[in-house]
Design an enzyme around this catalytic site. Structure first.
Site, PDB file in Angstrom:
ATOM      1  N   VAL A  65      35.289  49.270 -11.132  1.00 11.67           N
ATOM      2  CA  VAL A  65      36.012  48.334 -12.008  1.00 11.67           C
ATOM      3  C   VAL A  65      37.252  48.969 -12.637  1.00 11.67           C
ATOM      4  O   VAL A  65      38.120  48.257 -13.151  1.00 11.67           O
ATOM      5  CB  VAL A  65      35.101  47.712 -13.104  1.00 11.67           C
ATOM      6  N   TYR A 158      31.418  54.153 -27.455  1.00 12.33           N
ATOM      7  CA  TYR A 158      30.672  53.042 -26.841  1.00 12.33           C
ATOM      8  C   TYR A 158      30.700  51.807 -27.749  1.00 12.33           C
ATOM      9  O   TYR A 158      30.974  50.693 -27.291  1.00 12.33           O
ATOM     10  CB  TYR A 158      29.224  53.487 -26.560  1.00 12.33           C
ATOM     11  N   ALA A 160      32.866  51.079 -30.055  1.00  5.58           N
ATOM     12  CA  ALA A 160      34.238  50.544 -30.088  1.00  5.58           C
ATOM     13  C   ALA A 160      34.512  49.724 -28.836  1.00  5.58           C
ATOM     14  O   ALA A 160      35.125  48.650 -28.899  1.00  5.58           O
ATOM     15  CB  ALA A 160      35.238  51.694 -30.197  1.00  5.58           C
TER      16      ALA A 160
HETATM   17  N1  LIG Z   1      20.279  48.916 -22.049  1.00  5.39           N
HETATM   18  C1  LIG Z   1      20.620  48.573 -23.299  1.00  5.39           C
HETATM   19  O1  LIG Z   1      19.936  48.881 -24.285  1.00  5.39           O
HETATM   20  C2  LIG Z   1      21.863  47.762 -23.535  1.00  5.39           C
HETATM   21  C3  LIG Z   1      22.054  47.156 -24.785  1.00  5.39           C
HETATM   22  C4  LIG Z   1      23.205  46.402 -25.019  1.00  5.39           C
HETATM   23  C5  LIG Z   1      24.130  46.239 -24.003  1.00  5.39           C
HETATM   24  N2  LIG Z   1      23.914  46.848 -22.788  1.00  5.39           N
HETATM   25  C6  LIG Z   1      24.917  46.649 -21.760  1.00  5.39           C
HETATM   26  O2  LIG Z   1      24.290  46.039 -20.644  1.00  5.39           O
HETATM   27  C7  LIG Z   1      24.928  46.486 -19.439  1.00  5.39           C
HETATM   28  C8  LIG Z   1      23.904  47.106 -18.511  1.00  5.39           C
HETATM   29  O3  LIG Z   1      23.192  48.136 -19.183  1.00  5.39           O
HETATM   30  P1  LIG Z   1      22.103  49.028 -18.406  1.00  5.39           P
HETATM   31  O4  LIG Z   1      21.165  49.559 -19.431  1.00  5.39           O
HETATM   32  O5  LIG Z   1      21.566  48.248 -17.255  1.00  5.39           O
HETATM   33  O6  LIG Z   1      23.044  50.239 -17.920  1.00  5.39           O
HETATM   34  P2  LIG Z   1      23.024  51.062 -16.525  1.00  5.39           P
HETATM   35  O7  LIG Z   1      23.750  52.324 -16.809  1.00  5.39           O
HETATM   36  O8  LIG Z   1      21.629  51.132 -16.011  1.00  5.39           O
HETATM   37  O9  LIG Z   1      23.847  50.124 -15.539  1.00  5.39           O
HETATM   38  C9  LIG Z   1      25.248  50.138 -15.475  1.00  5.39           C
HETATM   39  C10 LIG Z   1      25.651  49.898 -14.034  1.00  5.39           C
HETATM   40  O10 LIG Z   1      27.083  49.881 -13.976  1.00  5.39           O
HETATM   41  C11 LIG Z   1      27.494  50.657 -12.868  1.00  5.39           C
HETATM   42  N3  LIG Z   1      28.848  51.172 -13.081  1.00  5.39           N
HETATM   43  C12 LIG Z   1      29.245  52.181 -13.912  1.00  5.39           C
HETATM   44  N4  LIG Z   1      30.548  52.403 -13.794  1.00  5.39           N
HETATM   45  C13 LIG Z   1      31.026  51.504 -12.893  1.00  5.39           C
HETATM   46  C14 LIG Z   1      32.309  51.238 -12.360  1.00  5.39           C
HETATM   47  N5  LIG Z   1      33.377  51.963 -12.726  1.00  5.39           N
HETATM   48  N6  LIG Z   1      32.446  50.227 -11.475  1.00  5.39           N
HETATM   49  C15 LIG Z   1      31.365  49.493 -11.097  1.00  5.39           C
HETATM   50  N7  LIG Z   1      30.116  49.726 -11.537  1.00  5.39           N
HETATM   51  C16 LIG Z   1      29.947  50.717 -12.443  1.00  5.39           C
HETATM   52  C17 LIG Z   1      26.462  51.792 -12.793  1.00  5.39           C
HETATM   53  O11 LIG Z   1      26.463  52.452 -11.547  1.00  5.39           O
HETATM   54  C18 LIG Z   1      25.180  51.027 -13.090  1.00  5.39           C
HETATM   55  O12 LIG Z   1      24.626  50.476 -11.935  1.00  5.39           O
HETATM   56  C19 LIG Z   1      26.019  47.437 -19.886  1.00  5.39           C
HETATM   57  O13 LIG Z   1      27.224  46.716 -20.055  1.00  5.39           O
HETATM   58  C20 LIG Z   1      25.527  47.933 -21.210  1.00  5.39           C
HETATM   59  O14 LIG Z   1      26.583  48.409 -22.035  1.00  5.39           O
HETATM   60  C21 LIG Z   1      22.824  47.597 -22.540  1.00  5.39           C
END
Ligand SMILES: NC(=O)c1ccc[n+]([C@@H]2O[C@H](COP(=O)([O-])OP(=O)(O)OC[C@H]3O[C@@H](n4cnc5c(N)ncnc54)[C@H](O)[C@@H]3O)[C@@H](O)[C@H]2O)c1
Length: 257
Positions: A65, A158, A160
């Site tokens: 991305v 994060y 921010a």
């Molecule tokens: N897990 C939590 O507690 C939580 C809470 C609030 C928000 N979120 C948000 O939910 C979403 C998913 O969280 P998660 O826990 O599944 O995280 P995760 O790290 O397991 O998943 C993130 C995914 O994004 C992919 N990714 C990273 N950089 C990338 C790039 N440059 N291009 C394309 N893909 C890329 C990774 O390879 C991974 O598959 C995120 O946006 C996270 O900020 C998570």
């Protein structure tokens, strides 16, 4: 107005694991055609295999991305394979990182955070807009976080970045219909602390913080990826057609405002 997602073409970024994978599998299970846009090839292909193994429709496109050219290719491939882009779920993020004080965040990590979590969303939206404009309709769902509403210490970059996602959603909800004359909606979802591998790894040594977080929730249990799919399903469906600029908080009642 239907809550069905059948035959909707949905791009899910970062769908190789965690919550993104749960969105992809749920939507495909309900008949959507899912584009798994992921930077880690094996992980993305694994999600596709899990979906097609159950009779669902999905394909993988390696997408970084932070690289607009790969985002453009993601959108072009979605259109050439499925003929439309009904929804984009901007889920990819830099999340599983070490917690540390603001003095210890490396400059490079601050920039990488903003590049993936904020600029990445801008890139993906620019990439899908020509097709959504042509269709006269489209749905963009940005993944923010409960930390944008409540704050959390030791993750300043994060937090921010997720605050930026929350605010960008509102600005984009206003701007996109003006520039495209199309019914393009932009909403965000704010998950609470959700038990994915990334968050489990981050919480090692901070187990007390898990108990504090659950104590803050109205519903006293761990949040799991499946808890989030209902809200996303609704935002992808036609049932949310007149909803834009909004944020759905799915956190067991931790942020109550
Ligand atoms: N897990 C939590 O507690 C939580 C809470 C609030 C928000 N979120 C948000 O939910 C979403 C998913 O969280 P998660 O826990 O599944 O995280 P995760 O790290 O397991 O998943 C993130 C995914 O994004 C992919 N990714 C990273 N950089 C990338 C790039 N440059 N291009 C394309 N893909 C890329 C990774 O390879 C991974 O598959 C995120 O946006 C996270 O900020 C998570």
């Amino acid at each position: 107005m239907s809550v069905s997602v059948k035959d909707k073409v949905v791009i899910v970024t970062g769908a190789g694991r965690g919550i993104g994978r749960a969105y992809a599998e749920e939507l495909a299970g309900e008949g959507a055609k899912v584009v798994v846009a992921e930077i880690v090839e094996n992980a993305g292909k694994d999600t596709v295999q899990a979906i097609t193994g159950k009779g669902g429709e999905a394909f993988f496109i390696r997408t970084d991305v932070t690289d607009f050219e790969t985002c453009k290719k993601m959108a072009e491939d979605a259109v050439s394979k499925y003929g439309a882009i009904d929804a984009l779920i901007n889920n990819a993020a830099l999340y599983g990182i070490d917690t540390r004080s603001l003095f210890q965040i490396p400059d490079e990590e601050w920039d990488r955070m903003m590049n993936i979590n904020v600029k990445g969303i801008w890139h993906c939206i620019k990439a899908v807009l020509p097709q959504m404009t042509k269709q006269g309709k489209g749905k963009i769902i940005n993944v923010s976080s409960g930390v944008a509403l409540r704050g959390v210490p030791f993750l300043l970059h994060y937090v921010a970045s997720k605050g930026a996602v929350y605010s960008m959603t509102k600005a984009l909800a206003m701007e996109l219909p003006l520039i495209t004359k199309a019914n393009i909606t932009v909403n965000s979802i704010c998950p609470g602390l959700t038990f994915t591998q990334a968050s489990i790894d981050m919480m090692v040594g901070h187990e007390k913080a898990i108990d504090v977080n659950i104590a803050d929730q109205c519903l006293k249990r761990k949040e799991m990826p499946d808890d989030l799919v209902g809200a996303v399903h609704f935002l992808v469906s036609d049932a949310s057609d007149f909803m834009t600029g909004a944020s759905i908080v799915v956190d067991g009642g931790a942020a109550r405002y």
